[in-house]
Scaffold this motif. Structure first.
Motif, PDB file in Angstrom:
ATOM      1  N   LEU A 145      52.060  22.337  22.249  1.00  0.00           N
ATOM      2  CA  LEU A 145      52.016  21.534  20.748  1.00  0.00           C
ATOM      3  C   LEU A 145      50.736  20.728  20.624  1.00  0.00           C
ATOM      4  N   LYS A 146      50.664  19.891  21.459  1.00  0.00           N
ATOM      5  CA  LYS A 146      49.252  19.117  21.333  1.00  0.00           C
ATOM      6  C   LYS A 146      48.047  19.932  20.987  1.00  0.00           C
ATOM      7  N   ASP A 147      47.867  20.973  21.728  1.00  0.00           N
ATOM      8  CA  ASP A 147      46.710  21.858  21.374  1.00  0.00           C
ATOM      9  C   ASP A 147      46.766  22.390  20.027  1.00  0.00           C
ATOM     10  N   LYS A 148      47.897  22.833  19.662  1.00  0.00           N
ATOM     11  CA  LYS A 148      48.138  23.337  18.165  1.00  0.00           C
ATOM     12  C   LYS A 148      47.682  22.097  17.010  1.00  0.00           C
ATOM     13  N   GLU A 149      48.182  21.159  17.353  1.00  0.00           N
ATOM     14  CA  GLU A 149      48.116  19.660  16.469  1.00  0.00           C
ATOM     15  C   GLU A 149      46.473  19.450  16.378  1.00  0.00           C
ATOM     16  N   SER A 150      46.017  19.559  17.732  1.00  0.00           N
ATOM     17  CA  SER A 150      44.529  19.162  17.724  1.00  0.00           C
ATOM     18  C   SER A 150      43.679  20.130  16.661  1.00  0.00           C
ATOM     19  N   VAL A 151      44.100  21.528  17.047  1.00  0.00           N
ATOM     20  CA  VAL A 151      43.222  22.578  16.063  1.00  0.00           C
ATOM     21  C   VAL A 151      43.542  22.219  14.577  1.00  0.00           C
ATOM     22  N   ARG A 152      44.820  22.099  14.372  1.00  0.00           N
ATOM     23  CA  ARG A 152      45.251  21.842  12.898  1.00  0.00           C
ATOM     24  C   ARG A 152      44.804  20.779  12.407  1.00  0.00           C
ATOM     25  N   ARG A 153      44.343  19.652  12.942  1.00  0.00           N
ATOM     26  CA  ARG A 153      43.519  18.384  12.561  1.00  0.00           C
ATOM     27  C   ARG A 153      42.221  18.905  12.136  1.00  0.00           C
ATOM     28  N   GLU A 154      41.727  19.827  12.780  1.00  0.00           N
ATOM     29  CA  GLU A 154      40.225  19.909  12.475  1.00  0.00           C
ATOM     30  C   GLU A 154      40.114  21.242  11.385  1.00  0.00           C
ATOM     31  N   TRP A 155      41.366  21.667  10.906  1.00  0.00           N
ATOM     32  CA  TRP A 155      41.212  22.803   9.936  1.00  0.00           C
ATOM     33  C   TRP A 155      40.170  22.536   8.678  1.00  0.00           C
ATOM     34  N   LYS A 156      40.189  21.349   8.094  1.00  0.00           N
ATOM     35  CA  LYS A 156      39.510  20.911   6.945  1.00  0.00           C
ATOM     36  C   LYS A 156      38.041  21.076   7.249  1.00  0.00           C
ATOM     37  N   GLN A 157      37.626  20.950   8.433  1.00  0.00           N
ATOM     38  CA  GLN A 157      36.025  21.446   8.711  1.00  0.00           C
ATOM     39  C   GLN A 157      35.600  22.597   8.347  1.00  0.00           C
ATOM     40  N   LEU A 158      36.423  23.696   8.488  1.00  0.00           N
ATOM     41  CA  LEU A 158      36.167  25.001   8.265  1.00  0.00           C
ATOM     42  C   LEU A 158      35.916  25.313   6.481  1.00  0.00           C
ATOM     43  N   THR A 159      36.277  24.323   5.758  1.00  0.00           N
ATOM     44  CA  THR A 159      36.093  24.607   4.131  1.00  0.00           C
ATOM     45  C   THR A 159      34.660  24.812   3.996  1.00  0.00           C
ATOM     46  N   ASN A 198      33.283  30.934   6.421  1.00  0.00           N
ATOM     47  CA  ASN A 198      33.766  32.188   6.393  1.00  0.00           C
ATOM     48  C   ASN A 198      35.147  32.213   7.180  1.00  0.00           C
ATOM     49  N   TYR A 199      35.634  31.218   7.951  1.00  0.00           N
ATOM     50  CA  TYR A 199      36.698  31.087   8.510  1.00  0.00           C
ATOM     51  C   TYR A 199      37.708  30.268   7.942  1.00  0.00           C
ATOM     52  N   ASN A 200      39.022  30.693   8.250  1.00  0.00           N
ATOM     53  CA  ASN A 200      40.265  30.103   7.919  1.00  0.00           C
ATOM     54  C   ASN A 200      41.236  29.829   8.811  1.00  0.00           C
ATOM     55  N   VAL A 201      42.183  29.258   8.741  1.00  0.00           N
ATOM     56  CA  VAL A 201      43.275  28.833   9.665  1.00  0.00           C
ATOM     57  C   VAL A 201      44.581  28.831   8.848  1.00  0.00           C
ATOM     58  N   TRP A 202      45.523  29.572   9.393  1.00  0.00           N
ATOM     59  CA  TRP A 202      47.036  29.590   8.726  1.00  0.00           C
ATOM     60  C   TRP A 202      47.727  29.318   9.702  1.00  0.00           C
ATOM     61  N   GLU A 203      49.219  28.689   9.427  1.00  0.00           N
ATOM     62  CA  GLU A 203      50.144  28.585  10.307  1.00  0.00           C
ATOM     63  C   GLU A 203      51.120  29.706   9.863  1.00  0.00           C
ATOM     64  N   GLN A 204      51.628  30.445  10.799  1.00  0.00           N
ATOM     65  CA  GLN A 204      52.560  31.475  10.517  1.00  0.00           C
ATOM     66  C   GLN A 204      54.032  30.950  10.619  1.00  0.00           C
ATOM     67  N   PHE A 205      54.969  31.138   9.532  1.00  0.00           N
ATOM     68  CA  PHE A 205      56.172  30.869   9.281  1.00  0.00           C
ATOM     69  C   PHE A 205      56.955  32.087   9.391  1.00  0.00           C
ATOM     70  N   PRO A 206      58.312  31.912   9.745  1.00  0.00           N
ATOM     71  CA  PRO A 206      59.279  32.963   9.820  1.00  0.00           C
ATOM     72  C   PRO A 206      59.596  33.298   8.041  1.00  0.00           C
ATOM     73  N   PRO A 207      59.749  34.576   7.732  1.00  0.00           N
ATOM     74  CA  PRO A 207      60.068  35.221   6.322  1.00  0.00           C
ATOM     75  C   PRO A 207      60.874  33.980   5.423  1.00  0.00           C
ATOM     76  N   GLU A 208      61.926  33.541   6.243  1.00  0.00           N
ATOM     77  CA  GLU A 208      62.906  32.704   5.249  1.00  0.00           C
ATOM     78  C   GLU A 208      62.121  31.189   4.910  1.00  0.00           C
ATOM     79  N   VAL A 209      61.166  30.811   5.849  1.00  0.00           N
ATOM     80  CA  VAL A 209      60.397  29.656   5.368  1.00  0.00           C
ATOM     81  C   VAL A 209      59.466  29.902   4.268  1.00  0.00           C
TER      82      VAL A 209
END
Length: 163
Positions: free
Chosen positions: A98-112, A115-126
């Motif tokens: 989880l710590k690796d996922k969170e470290s990548v997630r904290r850097e998402w704004k640098q991709l603004t 041509n790259y994007n990052v999305w978090e995948q959620f179950p259909p209900e969510v």
């Protein structure tokens, strides 16, 4: 004697005229030299700034490579389905920690703006719940409140909103 005096005056005037022109040329050269000195100082300063920036970028790149080498993935694969012409297929990554996922997630704004994007995948209900919460979040923001959606919960001014 008068002729000699006249010749001396003529020579003296010619000499003064020549000295005046030489002084003007020297003055112009001094002015040009001062401008060149200022330009050289500016260029030298800019080179120093660029060298510092280059060193900083090298250091960031080295740190990024080290960070990327330390991240462990449980599974990595392309998204299923046909590839759309002119569009890259998504890659799905499951992080081992989880710590690796969170470290990548904290850097998402640098991709603004790239041509790259990052999305978090959620179950259909969510995903369905988030779609319902999105208009409420936008309404809260239009009312000047801080709001965001975390997983399947809407937060307004730091407090979870219950349906």
């Amino acid at each position: 004697m008068a002729v000699l005096e006249k010749d001396t005056k003529t020579l003296w005037l010619a000499l003064e005229d020549r000295v005046k022109r030489v002084d003007e040329r020297v003055s112009k050269l001094e002015h040009s030299t001062e401008g060149a000195d200022i330009a050289v100082a500016h260029v030298s300063s800019r080179i120093d700034d660029l060298e510092r920036e280059r060193n900083s970028l090298r250091e960031d790149l080295t740190n990024s490579k080290e960070t990327m080498a330390s991240i462990k993935f449980e599974r990595v694969h392309r998204s299923p389905g046909e590839q759309t012409r002119g569009k890259a297929r998504s890659i799905i990554i499951k992080f081992a920690f989880l710590k690796d996922k969170e470290s990548v997630r904290r850097e998402w704004k640098q991709l603004t703006g790239t041509n790259y994007n990052v999305w978090e995948q959620f179950p259909p209900e969510v995903v369905a719940k988030r779609r319902q919460l999105l208009p409420k979040m936008k309404e809260a923001r239009s009312n000047g409140k801080r709001s965001w959606i975390s997983y399947d919960t809407l937060y307004v001014d730091g407090r979870p909103v219950r349906d």
